[in-house]
Design a protein around this motif. Sequence first.
Motif, short mmCIF file in Angstrom:
data_model
loop_
_atom_site.label_atom_id
_atom_site.label_comp_id
_atom_site.label_asym_id
_atom_site.label_seq_id
_atom_site.Cartn_x
_atom_site.Cartn_y
_atom_site.Cartn_z
N THR A 215 79.31 43.31 37.04
CA THR A 215 79.68 44.53 36.80
C THR A 215 81.59 44.83 36.44
O THR A 215 81.92 45.57 36.50
N LEU A 216 82.01 43.55 36.17
CA LEU A 216 83.15 42.84 35.28
C LEU A 216 82.93 44.12 33.64
O LEU A 216 82.77 44.22 33.25
N PRO A 217 84.41 45.30 34.31
CA PRO A 217 84.59 46.36 33.23
C PRO A 217 84.96 45.19 31.81
O PRO A 217 85.51 44.63 31.84
N ASP A 218 84.77 46.35 30.66
CA ASP A 218 84.94 45.73 29.27
C ASP A 218 86.15 44.66 28.96
O ASP A 218 86.42 43.79 28.00
N ASP A 219 87.56 45.52 29.55
CA ASP A 219 88.51 45.50 28.76
C ASP A 219 89.20 43.66 29.74
O ASP A 219 89.81 43.26 29.69
N ASN A 220 88.69 43.74 31.02
CA ASN A 220 89.07 42.52 31.79
C ASN A 220 87.61 41.64 31.03
O ASN A 220 88.54 39.97 30.30
N VAL A 221 86.96 41.55 30.75
CA VAL A 221 85.94 40.84 29.76
C VAL A 221 86.83 40.97 28.48
O VAL A 221 87.03 39.02 27.99
N ALA A 222 87.05 41.35 27.42
CA ALA A 222 88.01 41.32 26.56
C ALA A 222 89.57 40.22 26.97
O ALA A 222 89.74 38.97 26.21
N ARG A 223 90.02 40.44 28.36
CA ARG A 223 90.91 39.82 28.29
C ARG A 223 91.00 38.12 28.41
O ARG A 223 91.45 37.04 28.38
N LEU A 224 89.82 37.67 29.51
CA LEU A 224 89.01 36.62 29.92
C LEU A 224 89.18 35.50 28.15
O LEU A 224 89.24 34.29 28.46
N PHE A 225 88.06 36.54 26.95
CA PHE A 225 87.88 36.20 26.35
C PHE A 225 89.78 35.83 25.80
O PHE A 225 89.08 34.06 25.28
N GLU A 226 90.59 36.47 25.45
CA GLU A 226 91.39 36.38 25.17
C GLU A 226 92.30 34.70 25.72
O GLU A 226 92.76 34.25 25.34
N ARG A 227 91.92 34.41 26.66
CA ARG A 227 93.06 33.83 27.07
C ARG A 227 92.38 32.78 27.03
O ARG A 227 93.08 31.69 26.60
N ASN A 228 91.64 32.45 26.94
CA ASN A 228 91.27 31.13 27.66
C ASN A 228 90.18 31.15 26.34
O ASN A 228 89.61 30.05 26.33
N ASP A 250 80.82 40.25 20.09
CA ASP A 250 80.99 42.16 20.78
C ASP A 250 82.50 42.31 21.83
O ASP A 250 83.25 43.86 20.70
N VAL A 251 82.99 41.09 21.96
CA VAL A 251 84.25 41.27 22.22
C VAL A 251 85.43 41.47 21.71
O VAL A 251 86.66 42.24 21.69
N VAL A 252 85.32 41.41 20.15
CA VAL A 252 86.55 41.49 19.14
C VAL A 252 86.31 43.22 18.81
O VAL A 252 87.37 43.80 18.73
N ASP A 253 84.92 44.14 19.09
CA ASP A 253 84.94 45.18 19.15
C ASP A 253 85.45 45.87 20.00
O ASP A 253 86.66 46.57 20.45
#
Lengths: 450, 450
Positions: A215-228, A250-253
């Motif tokens: 259920t995590l919003p996709d912008d939070n997913v993107a931040r997790l990927f970017e940060r880690n 998909d996160v890059v998009d």
Amino acid sequence: MSQTAVKSQTQLDLLSLALGSGTLDDVRRMLSDMPAADVAYLLESSPPKHRHVLRKMLDDELAGEVINELSEDLQADFLGRMDAEEVAQITEGLDDDDVADILQQLPDRITNEVLDSMNQQDRARLEQVMQHADDTAGGLMNTDTITIRADLTLDVVLRYLRRHEEIPEMTDNLIVVTRNDRYIGLLPLRTLLVADPAVSVREMMITDQEPIPATLPDDNVARLFERNDWVSAPVVDDNGKLLGRITIDDVVDVIREDADHSLMSMAGLDEDEDTFAPIRRTAPRRAMWLGINLVTAFIAASFINLFQGTIEKVVALAVLMPIVASMGGIAGTQTLTVLVRGMALGQVTATNQGWLINREFAIGLLNGVTWAGVVAIAASVWFEDWTLGLVIACAMVINLVTAGLTGAALPLLLRRMNIDPALAGGVVLTTVTDVVGFVSFLGLATVFYG
Amino acid sequence: MSQTAVKSQTQLDLLSLALGSGTLDDVRRMLSDMPAADVAYLLESSPPKHRHVLRKMLDDELAGEVINELSEDLQADFLGRMDAEEVAQITEGLDDDDVADILQQLPDRITNEVLDSMNQQDRARLEQVMQHADDTAGGLMNTDTITIRADLTLDVVLRYLRRHEEIPEMTDNLIVVTRNDRYIGLLPLRTLLVADPAVSVREMMITDQEPIPATLPDDNVARLFERNDWVSAPVVDDNGKLLGRITIDDVVDVIREDADHSLMSMAGLDEDEDTFAPIRRTAPRRAMWLGINLVTAFIAASFINLFQGTIEKVVALAVLMPIVASMGGIAGTQTLTVLVRGMALGQVTATNQGWLINREFAIGLLNGVTWAGVVAIAASVWFEDWTLGLVIACAMVINLVTAGLTGAALPLLLRRMNIDPALAGGVVLTTVTDVVGFVSFLGLATVFYG
């Protein structure tokens, strides 16, 4: 420029020429050995007429991949002309999350027909992905994971992998789960390749990467990927059961769309806006935005109207009043932009927003005083009237302080009201800075010249 | 919100409270088990005073990783307080490209001292990366690659890998090179793990992924990664010799920065702008931007000044004139934003720019006519003067057409002059729409009322 970049630029130009001059065989030959992403890029960079010609030349398999790479606006355009059977054909071979994205854009009737035409297993998998909203981790994930159990030795895992025909793309980790499919940890391929084959998965797996809730919003997913710096990450349900995984492509998009969202929204545009959208689609959207701004412009004008008598007496006021209003708009937009970006990056929180408002107040005051001096002298010399200089100086300070405070507080307020600050912020802000600019300048003038 | 997102949000709030109330032991304990990226995020989301306290609590190893994750503005802030020895200590253990980025921000004297303190091999590697400009493929790459030869069997490759202690992060492919280190192709790990160990690398390698030339600008690199869904890509020199590889984590930063660049530049801000920059750094930068806009506001005012006589006769003109100017500004900004984004995505080329200018002309005309009608009626009714309605309607059409043409042609022109359209576009555009708005409205009024 490099060969690669030159290559696709040249292709684009050649293709345009070929399309323009009508040698369609050349076009077909060029398309046949181009990767889907390049074809999508060509479509996005072409005016509607050329798109129409290009589209007719794609075979089903390529069409599916190409549609998948297009922006939403263009996808809708393509899909709108297809029936269920065609959709089913072109979406064969795409990842679940991509098929789900495409189906979610279609009318329910067509979506159901497409789902009915699939086999039991494919449909079940797809329906699982489609349960989740498009803009959540669940909507981003795909289900092609390789899972292993913790009690195996690495040697067994290696032999197990050899039984696969291929490993899914972007697989950097194998996912370790319990007997009940609950997520436990990850075994990186880079560990598998160098570690002692006799040890167990449990000894070598990493357990400090928390799985992503569906259920995590996709912008939070993107931040997790970017940060880690992740390449892929497992997605779980509320009970920790593995549902699938999200991959960096998909996160890059998402990152690109989120960043574009702020830019486009501030001009009242949609981030999916197609650069080469035809007039009939673009004009009405823009007209609406102009209409909203027209209302605010009339509001500002109605305030000027209150001071007709003063303007009649001192016409120089009409000459100078746009300066006060526009400087407020510029200063306020700067503050608003900093806040909108800070909020998009998740930096602005309840504990630091007070500091930001204070800072913007101080900057508004400081820059207001600085430029008020310059403007006062310029106006006084121009119209040989020192009263005018004093009036415009005071109005500038008032409006730049207002701009700083509004630019900082407004987006925070809008966010609390669940209104997109990037979209609504600019309209409200410039209305405020226009009104305060005109009223402070003309009001003070009325006092001094009254 | 999810656990994970809530977690870092809560950490941030807790930390702010701890910093505010001065229980530093709590802060130290919280920092000790946080990953570097999270610490960097906390620093970026904290006002200056808290940053200062946080900074002093980081040990050397963590400090290096944290600095590496910070935006340029904040990096400079940190590094400015260090001597060469400290820089050498904290950059140990970072990737070459990251160390190069950091060193390139320091004064030459300190950079040389840091290089001198390194061993021969490290220095040579670093100097190679530093030869390349920051914003090219060469500046993005790091040199920790695993290369293999094409005539080996996969079995030999597997045994060769086992001799490594670890495989570099983000390794999805082994790079196949000739005896002279020239790039030939890639062997994906996912192939290595499933293919028959007896076959040769030559049979299984992929050769259709072209290597990236070291001189390719970083935005083109980002587009290649986005379009081809790469995790890593090899970088070569002019002779095809392998220099290193670029990984997706660094590309994501480029994508984020490029997208932010358009947003921030359009408000006259730098994409590296620190959301919580102190007043003394922010105020002067913003003051300069206000100064530039002040000049343009005076230019617009000087045109109004030409029509003092007409305004004196019909004061309603002063009330309505900002409406014409602001509608032009809004319409022009929409067009400009679409163009700026299209150019950033590489979609706008010599062959399609004519189409875009035509479309924007048509949209300006269409929406100009639409809203001119509404404005004409509103103005006529308000001031009980049908001449006024006719004048404002004509001026609106003229200004919206001008806005569309300028919004589309100006960024193309600026790009040809090597001026950043995102930065300079808005200033020039609003000057044009202000001047044309005021002159067309007041000029026509002078004719009709003269």
